[in-house]
Write an enzyme that holds these catalytic residues in place. Structure first.
Site, PDB file in Angstrom:
ATOM      1  N   GLY A  13     -15.854 -33.714  -2.578  1.00 57.41           N
ATOM      2  CA  GLY A  13     -16.249 -33.756  -3.987  1.00 57.41           C
ATOM      3  C   GLY A  13     -17.039 -35.013  -4.284  1.00 57.41           C
ATOM      4  O   GLY A  13     -16.749 -36.068  -3.726  1.00 57.41           O
ATOM      5  N   ASP A 154      -9.913 -38.563  -8.611  1.00 57.12           N
ATOM      6  CA  ASP A 154      -8.483 -38.353  -8.894  1.00 57.12           C
ATOM      7  C   ASP A 154      -7.610 -39.585  -8.686  1.00 57.12           C
ATOM      8  O   ASP A 154      -6.470 -39.604  -9.114  1.00 57.12           O
ATOM      9  CB  ASP A 154      -7.928 -37.244  -7.990  1.00 57.12           C
ATOM     10  CG  ASP A 154      -8.516 -35.894  -8.343  1.00 57.12           C
ATOM     11  OD1 ASP A 154      -9.177 -35.803  -9.393  1.00 57.12           O
ATOM     12  OD2 ASP A 154      -8.325 -34.943  -7.572  1.00 57.12           O
ATOM     13  N   ARG A 281      -5.811 -25.815 -30.432  1.00 58.37           N
ATOM     14  CA  ARG A 281      -7.114 -25.780 -29.735  1.00 58.37           C
ATOM     15  C   ARG A 281      -6.950 -26.318 -28.329  1.00 58.37           C
ATOM     16  O   ARG A 281      -6.124 -27.196 -28.084  1.00 58.37           O
ATOM     17  CB  ARG A 281      -8.153 -26.645 -30.467  1.00 58.37           C
ATOM     18  CG  ARG A 281      -8.274 -26.356 -31.937  1.00 58.37           C
ATOM     19  CD  ARG A 281      -8.914 -25.021 -32.142  1.00 58.37           C
ATOM     20  NE  ARG A 281      -8.595 -24.495 -33.454  1.00 58.37           N
ATOM     21  CZ  ARG A 281      -9.492 -24.198 -34.369  1.00 58.37           C
ATOM     22  NH1 ARG A 281     -10.769 -24.373 -34.119  1.00 58.37           N
ATOM     23  NH2 ARG A 281      -9.116 -23.714 -35.531  1.00 58.37           N
ATOM     24  N   VAL A 288     -17.336 -32.305 -16.485  1.00 56.51           N
ATOM     25  CA  VAL A 288     -17.823 -33.446 -17.269  1.00 56.51           C
ATOM     26  C   VAL A 288     -17.244 -34.740 -16.680  1.00 56.51           C
ATOM     27  O   VAL A 288     -17.890 -35.782 -16.648  1.00 56.51           O
ATOM     28  CB  VAL A 288     -17.344 -33.278 -18.733  1.00 56.51           C
ATOM     29  CG1 VAL A 288     -17.465 -34.563 -19.512  1.00 56.51           C
ATOM     30  CG2 VAL A 288     -18.120 -32.171 -19.402  1.00 56.51           C
ATOM     31  N   GLU A 620     -25.670 -67.280 -21.066  1.00 54.11           N
ATOM     32  CA  GLU A 620     -26.196 -67.953 -22.265  1.00 54.11           C
ATOM     33  C   GLU A 620     -26.217 -69.486 -22.164  1.00 54.11           C
ATOM     34  O   GLU A 620     -27.100 -70.120 -22.722  1.00 54.11           O
ATOM     35  CB  GLU A 620     -25.409 -67.511 -23.508  1.00 54.11           C
ATOM     36  CG  GLU A 620     -23.909 -67.781 -23.415  1.00 54.11           C
ATOM     37  CD  GLU A 620     -23.137 -67.263 -24.632  1.00 54.11           C
ATOM     38  OE1 GLU A 620     -23.750 -66.847 -25.617  1.00 54.11           O
ATOM     39  OE2 GLU A 620     -21.891 -67.295 -24.574  1.00 54.11           O
ATOM     40  N   GLN A 655     -19.569 -58.083 -27.949  1.00 57.05           N
ATOM     41  CA  GLN A 655     -18.202 -58.318 -28.435  1.00 57.05           C
ATOM     42  C   GLN A 655     -17.616 -57.095 -29.120  1.00 57.05           C
ATOM     43  O   GLN A 655     -16.435 -57.035 -29.402  1.00 57.05           O
ATOM     44  CB  GLN A 655     -18.202 -59.472 -29.442  1.00 57.05           C
ATOM     45  CG  GLN A 655     -18.174 -60.817 -28.787  1.00 57.05           C
ATOM     46  CD  GLN A 655     -18.311 -61.942 -29.802  1.00 57.05           C
ATOM     47  OE1 GLN A 655     -18.263 -61.747 -31.003  1.00 57.05           O
ATOM     48  NE2 GLN A 655     -18.490 -63.135 -29.287  1.00 57.05           N
TER      49      GLN A 655
HETATM   50  P1  ADP Z   1     -12.480 -34.163  -0.017  1.00 56.16           P
HETATM   51  O1  ADP Z   1     -13.056 -35.023   1.047  1.00 56.16           O
HETATM   52  O2  ADP Z   1     -13.074 -34.447  -1.361  1.00 56.16           O
HETATM   53  O3  ADP Z   1     -10.990 -34.170   0.009  1.00 56.16           O
HETATM   54  P2  ADP Z   1     -12.516 -31.540   1.305  1.00 56.16           P
HETATM   55  O4  ADP Z   1     -11.050 -31.542   1.519  1.00 56.16           O
HETATM   56  O5  ADP Z   1     -13.144 -30.290   0.839  1.00 56.16           O
HETATM   57  O6  ADP Z   1     -12.956 -32.667   0.258  1.00 56.16           O
HETATM   58  O7  ADP Z   1     -13.200 -32.019   2.657  1.00 56.16           O
HETATM   59  C1  ADP Z   1     -14.601 -32.138   2.739  1.00 56.16           C
HETATM   60  C2  ADP Z   1     -15.063 -31.767   4.126  1.00 56.16           C
HETATM   61  O8  ADP Z   1     -14.429 -32.607   5.083  1.00 56.16           O
HETATM   62  C3  ADP Z   1     -14.704 -30.348   4.540  1.00 56.16           C
HETATM   63  O9  ADP Z   1     -15.601 -29.378   4.053  1.00 56.16           O
HETATM   64  C4  ADP Z   1     -14.776 -30.483   6.048  1.00 56.16           C
HETATM   65  O10 ADP Z   1     -16.105 -30.454   6.489  1.00 56.16           O
HETATM   66  C5  ADP Z   1     -14.223 -31.873   6.288  1.00 56.16           C
HETATM   67  N1  ADP Z   1     -12.779 -31.776   6.580  1.00 56.16           N
HETATM   68  C6  ADP Z   1     -11.772 -31.724   5.697  1.00 56.16           C
HETATM   69  N2  ADP Z   1     -10.583 -31.615   6.339  1.00 56.16           N
HETATM   70  C7  ADP Z   1     -10.869 -31.582   7.655  1.00 56.16           C
HETATM   71  C8  ADP Z   1     -10.084 -31.484   8.862  1.00 56.16           C
HETATM   72  N3  ADP Z   1      -8.749 -31.379   8.813  1.00 56.16           N
HETATM   73  N4  ADP Z   1     -10.742 -31.504  10.042  1.00 56.16           N
HETATM   74  C9  ADP Z   1     -12.066 -31.628  10.085  1.00 56.16           C
HETATM   75  N5  ADP Z   1     -12.843 -31.706   9.009  1.00 56.16           N
HETATM   76  C10 ADP Z   1     -12.270 -31.694   7.814  1.00 56.16           C
END
Ligand code: ADP
Length: 741
Positions: A13, A154, A281, A288, A620, A655
């Site tokens: 992400g 996160d 709501r 975002v 300043e 400020q």
């Molecule tokens: P994040 O890094 O944000 O936690 P993901 O868990 O989707 O996101 O991992 C991103 C990428 O990292 C995956 O699409 C994959 O290419 C690689 N990856 C994640 N876990 C593994 C794993 N156990 N072994 C090898 N590659 C991994």
């Protein structure tokens, strides 16, 4: 054999601040004499190879720091999860001679990086067997050094206080919840706001604390009763009755009940509608939170982590395990990557196994503290005082220049004190008001809405008490029978508190427990690495400079931006680092004419080779003679027709403004510590006078008598300033390129 080529990759992400980290890795690497590659589109790019692995130069990462997301792209890549995919990736790295890898991503990406590192030798053997690479290739590149930086909004990674992107996501959340609160208050409505955080309730918890929300639901600490829906609705109803106009519930996307069932936003909405008998709501903040300009903190965090990552790779020895570069107690730390990944997974597993005690224990102690504080702050009425307890009369005062976060701290102190059964007294208009006996008893709702409000609702004044003020202030203490005093403010507040402390023999009324809570945008207070208000001011500066830079893309122009700070260069340096300024002038370093001449020369050269925009930041009070206007005139004259120069004096906008999430969280935390101190001192029948602050990850109370020893009274700043150590990093990365930075 020393390392020659490294690569940087962003994966999983995206998170705001990744660009700053990429820029920092590239520029630090180049500065250290390495060849640096960027792998585009995450692990997918590593598997694809070819055009996706590109050599970078100084200017390839110019002008990217203010952008959200990652300019080198990110992707999820299923093939990299397989050995076959990693085999191709290894071949691509060998082809480019890449021996060091900086991976910026979440725990998934870092797990992948660790596996890749463990398999490296066997992947190479297999490639040789298959005839894809030669045995000489293996001899030339036997190691792959891996360093991981956590990019994740996160804040769900073990071993680091903050991950890249979290602070910006909190900015987005507080902006949204503040806006929702104002409309909710107008119509007396109830809102449920869903925020990100599948395994980690950090964003929800801190968002709730920062915005004064009434209820929060997070994965690590589900509601402790089965009928939580009733309890929640009753709480909201009671809040309305007590005078609250808005009711806000914050829900983390991974929130669950005790049985481990996910709590959906529709569930919460329906539960409340049924019980409150009104429309509820719902706002799902969604992506975002990942978007928008990175905050000043995330830019600087990315920059510092990237710098350290390259140094760690350069210093690595054969056999070294991958490292995680984290941020702990306001310092950059190197930790074993795999251990951090495993502990991160352990929290997720504890939540899955409904072992919430363990899940909370694995988070930092400040997480549980924050949860406890929120539970008190969100109460409808305080706990009734214990009939046997001595109800203390505690005064709260704001003093000195206003700083964003003063209100948050005042509100938190008042509520936390009332909840402990004490009588909280608001002292209005600083020591001036105190001399006039402007004192009022505070109740639970006196400071409703103050959590997010800038300025000082109690009012403040810069006057340091002199002569007969002393007598009047002592009278106020006596008349109101004040047992203890909390002073929230900056340098003037500390000076005043020190004066009161020294006058104790003349005025026995001053002989009560007293504490100063650091609140100053200048961040110039001894015993405190970060004072309340400085983060907000830094963000105001960065926002203004981003706009200034945009205004000048078509012309060859250099801006000299003057920022506040009195004699303390903190804002100037940190703003310089977050905006990519070429040069920062601060009083601590001084400014000489030969410095200025050298700077004109460097800038002229850069403009000659096509540079469009120059940015200099001046504190300043950096130098009495070489003022902002002087520097502008000098550069304008010497720059001739190569570039023109404009001053930008940012002034009081620094400020003002509503406090940033960090300032709100910090204000709340410090208020709790101050209150604990005052109550404990009273219980011990001690009358210590102190100031509190965060130093190297610890909160420390210093005796007021240490104020002149720790503070430079002439230049109104601490004698030791931790952030001066960042100057080298800032200057390495800021070397002017030929593009727009
Ligand atoms: P994040 O890094 O944000 O936690 P993901 O868990 O989707 O996101 O991992 C991103 C990428 O990292 C995956 O699409 C994959 O290419 C690689 N990856 C994640 N876990 C593994 C794993 N156990 N072994 C090898 N590659 C991994």
């Amino acid at each position: 054999m020393s390392i020659k080529r490294i690569a940087v990759i962003t994966s999983g992400g995206d998170a705001q601040g990744m660009n700053a980290a990429v820029r920092s890795v590239v520029r630090t690497g180049l500065e250290r004499g390495l060849e640096v590659f960027a792998i585009y589109e995450g692990y997918q790019g590593m598997v694809d190879g070819g055009e996706r692995i590109r050599k970078m130069d100084w200017d390839s990462v110019g002008g990217i720091m203010q952008n959200g997301g990652t300019v080198i792209g990110t992707a999820r890549c299923e093939r990299f999860r397989t050995r076959e995919g990693r085999l191709i990736a290894a071949k691509n790295l060998i082809e480019h001679g890449i021996e060091g890898l900086v991976v910026i991503g979440g725990d998934g990406s870092l797990t992948g990086a660790n596996i890749f590192h463990q398999e490296w030798a066997s992947l190479l053997t297999e490639l040789v067997e298959k005839g894809e690479i030669s045995a000489e290739d293996v001899v030339a590149h036997p190691n792959l050094w891996v360093v991981g930086l956590v990019g994740s909004i996160d804040n769900d990674f073990f071993g680091t206080d903050m991950t890249i992107g979290t602070d910006t996501a909190l900015h987005r959340i507080t902006e949204a919840v503040d806006s929702i609160t104002s409309t909710a208050a107008s119509h007396q409505r109830t809102f449920v706001v869903k925020v990100m955080g599948r395994n980690c309730g950090y964003l929800a918890l801190m968002g709730a604390l920062a915005c004064g929300a009434e209820w929060v639901l997070i994965p690590e600490n589900p509601p402790d009763v089965e009928n939580w829906r009733e309890v929640m609705a009753e709480r909201l109803k009671a809040g309305r009755k007590a005078g609250r106009r808005d009711s806000i519930v914050i829900l983390a996307e991974g929130a669950r009940d005790r049985e481990g069932n996910y709590i959906g936003s529709n569930d919460v909405q329906k539960a409340l509608e049924e019980r409150l008998g009104e429309e509820v709501r719902m706002t799902v903040l969604g992506h975002v939170q990942r978007g928008g300009r990175p905050s000043a903190f995330d830019r600087n965090l990315g920059t510092l982590l990237g710098y350290e990552a390259v140094n760690a790779i350069i210093e690595a020895r054969p056999g070294d395990e991958p490292l995680h570069i984290g941020f702990k107690g306001n310092r950059i730390v190197r930790l074993p990557l795999m251990e951090c990944v495993e502990k991160t997974h352990a929290i997720t597993e504890a939540v899955e196994a409904k072992d919430y005690v363990k899940a909370l224990a694995l988070r930092s102690p400040s997480f549980s503290d924050a949860f406890r504080t929120l539970k008190t702050m969100a109460r409808v009425i305080p706990h009734p005082p214990d009939p046997d307890q001595k109800r203390l009369r505690i005064g709260i005062l704001n003093a000195g220049t206003p700083a964003p976060g003063m209100n948050t701290a005042s509100r938190a102190a008042a509520r936390l004190g009332l909840d402990k059964g004490h009588i909280m007294l608001g002292i209005y208009n600083g020591f001036e008001g105190m001399a006039e006996n402007e004192v009022e008893e505070l109740n639970w709702m006196s400071m409703g809405g103050w959590a997010s409000m800038g300025g000082s609702g109690l009012g403040t004044s810069r006057r340091i008490p002199v002569g007969k003020d002393m007598y009047a202030i002592a009278r106020t203490i006596e008349i109101n029978q004040i047992d203890a005093l909390l002073i929230i403010g900056g340098w003037n507040a500390y000076e005043a508190a020190y004066k009161l402390y020294n006058e104790r023999s003349n005025f026995p009324a001053f002989d009560i427990p007293t504490i100063c809570l650091p609140a100053s945008i200048n961040n110039n207070l001894p015993g405190s690495e970060l004072s309340i208000g400085a983060d907000t001011a830094l963000n105001s500066i960065v926002t203004a400079v981003d706009k200034i830079k945009q205004s000048a893309v078509a012309t060859r122009r250099c801006f000299v931006v003057e920022v506040m700070g009195h004699w303390c260069g903190y804002l100037a340096l940190l703003a310089g680092m977050a905006t990519g300024a070429e040069r920062v002038y601060i009083h601590e370093e001084g400014v000489t004419l030969s410095d200025l001449q050298a700077d004109v020369e460097i800038l002229s050269q850069a403009f000659r080779s096509g540079k469009k925009l120059g940015l200099l930041i001046r504190n300043e009070y950096a130098n009495k003679v070489y003022t902002t206007h002087f520097i502008c005139s000098l550069f304008e004259e010497e720059g001739r027709n190569l570039f023109d120069v404009r001053p930008a004096i940012l002034g009081h906008q620094q400020q003002g403004g509503d406090p940033s999430p960090f300032d709100r969280i910090q204000a709340t935390r410090l208020a709790r510590l101050c209150l604990d101190f005052l109550i404990e001192e009273c219980e011990k029948k001690s009358t210590r006078s102190a100031f509190v602050g965060l130093e190297e990850g610890k909160y420390i109370y210093h005796d007021m008598r240490d104020f002149p020893r720790m503070g430079d009274l002439e230049y109104q700043r601490p004698r030791e300033q931790w952030w001066l150590a960042l100057r080298d990093i800032a200057s390495v990365l800021a070397r002017p390129g030929s593009g727009v930075d």
